[in-house]
Design an enzyme around this catalytic site. Structure first.
Site, PDB file in Angstrom:
ATOM      1  N   LYS A  43      21.257 100.801  59.143  1.00 32.75           N
ATOM      2  CA  LYS A  43      19.915 100.299  59.453  1.00 32.75           C
ATOM      3  C   LYS A  43      18.931 100.787  58.383  1.00 32.75           C
ATOM      4  O   LYS A  43      18.983 101.946  57.970  1.00 32.75           O
ATOM      5  CB  LYS A  43      19.497 100.797  60.845  1.00 32.75           C
ATOM      6  N   SER A  86      15.010  96.860  67.939  1.00 32.12           N
ATOM      7  CA  SER A  86      14.708  96.606  66.556  1.00 32.12           C
ATOM      8  C   SER A  86      15.930  96.507  65.649  1.00 32.12           C
ATOM      9  O   SER A  86      15.846  95.950  64.557  1.00 32.12           O
ATOM     10  CB  SER A  86      13.794  97.718  66.035  1.00 32.12           C
ATOM     11  N   SER A 145      16.493 100.331  70.961  1.00 32.76           N
ATOM     12  CA  SER A 145      16.823  99.541  69.766  1.00 32.76           C
ATOM     13  C   SER A 145      18.273  99.559  69.316  1.00 32.76           C
ATOM     14  O   SER A 145      18.650  98.813  68.418  1.00 32.76           O
ATOM     15  CB  SER A 145      15.948  99.981  68.596  1.00 32.76           C
TER      16      SER A 145
END
Ligand code: GLN
Length: 502
Positions: free
Chosen positions: A85, A160, A184
């Site tokens: 990420k 997210s 997330s």
């Protein structure tokens, strides 16, 4: 001897790849190349990645293959590709956090997670898309365009960390890393039919994780199977003196827990406040089926009440913006990335204001304003202070529940993946996605989302959330792996095999 691996390379899970690599059936270069080819083939449509460094990935893979050939002892995830990420620093590699304000920034240091991945000889393919500074539940708030859900390209992959989850579901990578401040990791896992774990707060170092809300942030593993998540969890977790909230105690043996999955005699609590009204019928149906499976496996399922969970969302959306407004003050055009309006005559204040105006998106600005307001003198006690009290009550609800049961369960999300554009202009509707995931972050304990089936009305994946006490991460894996195996036996194949081909 029969080969370890059958079928398409990109569809293998990390555990199988690991065994095949060790047996010499395949090389890391072949596995890595297969992922890179898959990314070239599908990522124009999926947009899971913001950055891919094929040369660096292949160079790492080559080095690992050579060391393996030389008889060097390598770790269990050696040679396996992974998607990172874009909120974690990696030396020299662009890190944007999905924000235009960090465009062009290349951090001069590795996060502890990346250090550990390097030490484990994991091959990092690149950085995945996310909502800007991890604020969102759909990846639509990324400054670089949304990620699409491989199950249906018109739908969101969650957020997210939608990029990491979509990379797994599109078979672009067998492993990924996410971060979970309010859901997330778990919410994207739920809507993409993958596995995601938010470890106990303090289990994984936050050093080099760009802060959203420091008292809530925690990185964790994303994978297609519970065992793969366990193997990655083991690599990521552990004490780090560079993170003041890091836990200085042994990491629970999550791999053993995933291997010896057995829920017989376990007490499982169904949270009354999560899963009722407002949850999609198909989500509830799959959840009820999973509860039957757990009962059939010999667990005792009882209903438990956590009365203060009803206030979790409200408290979270005061605490998170408060911490975020202070954490994001550092992005001022002076030190990182974008600098706007610096025409030689503008004052420092003008440059800072222009940079923040141009560099931040609408959701980030909204939260900075909310947080600044909640922390302002005269309002602090009424908002931030009150929210902290609610947080204590939620922790007590968990403590009382865990006196009665070993783990708690709920649907991970109220609905399956919604359409791109459906909620992007309605912040409250977007925030409601996190209703079931947020309590865990507020209390600092751990949770996993595991895929349990497809909702009958739309054929999209549904996830079940397992919650355990702080430092009880092994319980998540025990229950998750048992449920996964039982559902696999019923279905005859893994749910992820039903992703439409791209
Ligand atoms: N969707 C939540 C939010 O928007 C979760 C964020 C997160 O976990 N990073 O705050």
């Amino acid at each position: 001897m029969a080969p370890v691996m059958e079928g398409d390379l990109i569809r293998q899970d990390a555990s199988t790849l690991s065994a095949a690599l060790a047996a010499g059936e395949v090389t890391s270069q072949e596995v890595t190349q297969a992922c890179l080819d898959r990314i070239s083939q599908v990522d124009n449509d999926v947009h899971a990645f913001l950055y891919v460094d094929s040369d660096a990935a292949m160079a790492t893979a080559r080095d690992i293959d050579q060391r393996r050939a030389a008889g060097e002892e390598l770790g269990p995830l050696a040679g396996i590709p992974l998607a990172l990420k874009d909120v974690l620093t990696m030396r020299g590699v662009p890190t944007t956090c999905g924000s235009r304000i960090l465009e062009g920034w290349r951090p001069p240091y590795d996060s502890t997670i990346v250090e550990r991945l390097r030490a484990a000889d994991v091959v990092v393919l690149g950085k995945t898309n996310m909502d800007e500074f991890a604020m969102g539940s759909s990846t639509e708030h990324s400054g670089y365009g949304p990620t699409r859900n491989p199950w249906d390209l018109e739908r969101i992959p969650g957020g997210s960390g939608g990029g990491s989850a979509a990379a797994l579901a599109a078979f672009e990578a067998p492993l990924a890393i996410g971060t979970d401040t309010g859901g997330s990791i778990r919410q994207p896992a739920s809507v993409t039919g993958t596995v995601g774990v938010k470890p106990t707060y303090g289990a994984v170092s936050r050093y080099g994780l760009v802060a959203l809300a420091s008292s809530l942030d925690q990185a964790g593993p994303c994978a297609r199977t519970v065992m793969d998540a366990a193997m990655l969890h083991e690599v990521m977790a552990g004490y780090d003196p560079r993170d003041s909230t890091s836990i200085n105690a042994p990491v629970p043996d999550v791999v053993a827990a995933a291997r010896n999955a057995d829920v017989r005699g376990m007490r499982i609590g169904l949270v009354r406040e999560l899963g009722g009204e407002g949850y999609q019928a198909g989500v509830r149906e799959q959840f009820d089926n999973a509860v039957h499976v757990l009962t059939d496996l010999g667990a005792e399922v009882v209903e438990v009440s956590c009365p203060h969970f009803d206030y979790a969302l409200g408290a979270y959306y005061l605490i998170l913006p408060s911490e975020a407004s202070s954490n994001l003050a550092r992005f001022d055009g002076m030190r990182y990335g974008l600098r706007a309006g610096d025409d030689g005559s503008a004052s420092v204040e003008e440059v800072m204001a222009r940079t923040r105006e141009e560099g931040f998106g609408a959701e980030v600005k909204r939260r900075i304003m909310l947080g600044t307001y909640a922390l302002s003198s005269g309002y602090y006690d009424a908002y931030y202070g009150q929210a902290q009290k609610v947080r204590t009550l939620i922790s007590r609800d968990f403590a009382e529940a865990f006196d009665q049961v070993d783990v708690l369960i709920s649907p991970t999300t109220p609905t399956t993946a919604f359409k791109i554009g459906e909620k992007v202009d309605d912040p409250l509707a977007m925030y409601l996605n996190d209703i079931a995931t947020i309590p865990v972050n507020l209390a600092g304990n751990c949770a996993m989302s595991v895929p349990i089936g497809l909702a009958s009305e739309d054929g999209l994946p549904v996830g079940l959330q397992i919650m355990a006490p702080a430092q009880g991460d092994d319980r998540l894996y025990r229950v998750g792996a048992a449920l996964e195996q039982a559902l696999l036996d019923k279905r005859g194949h893994a749910l992820i095999e039903e992703v439409p081909s791209l």
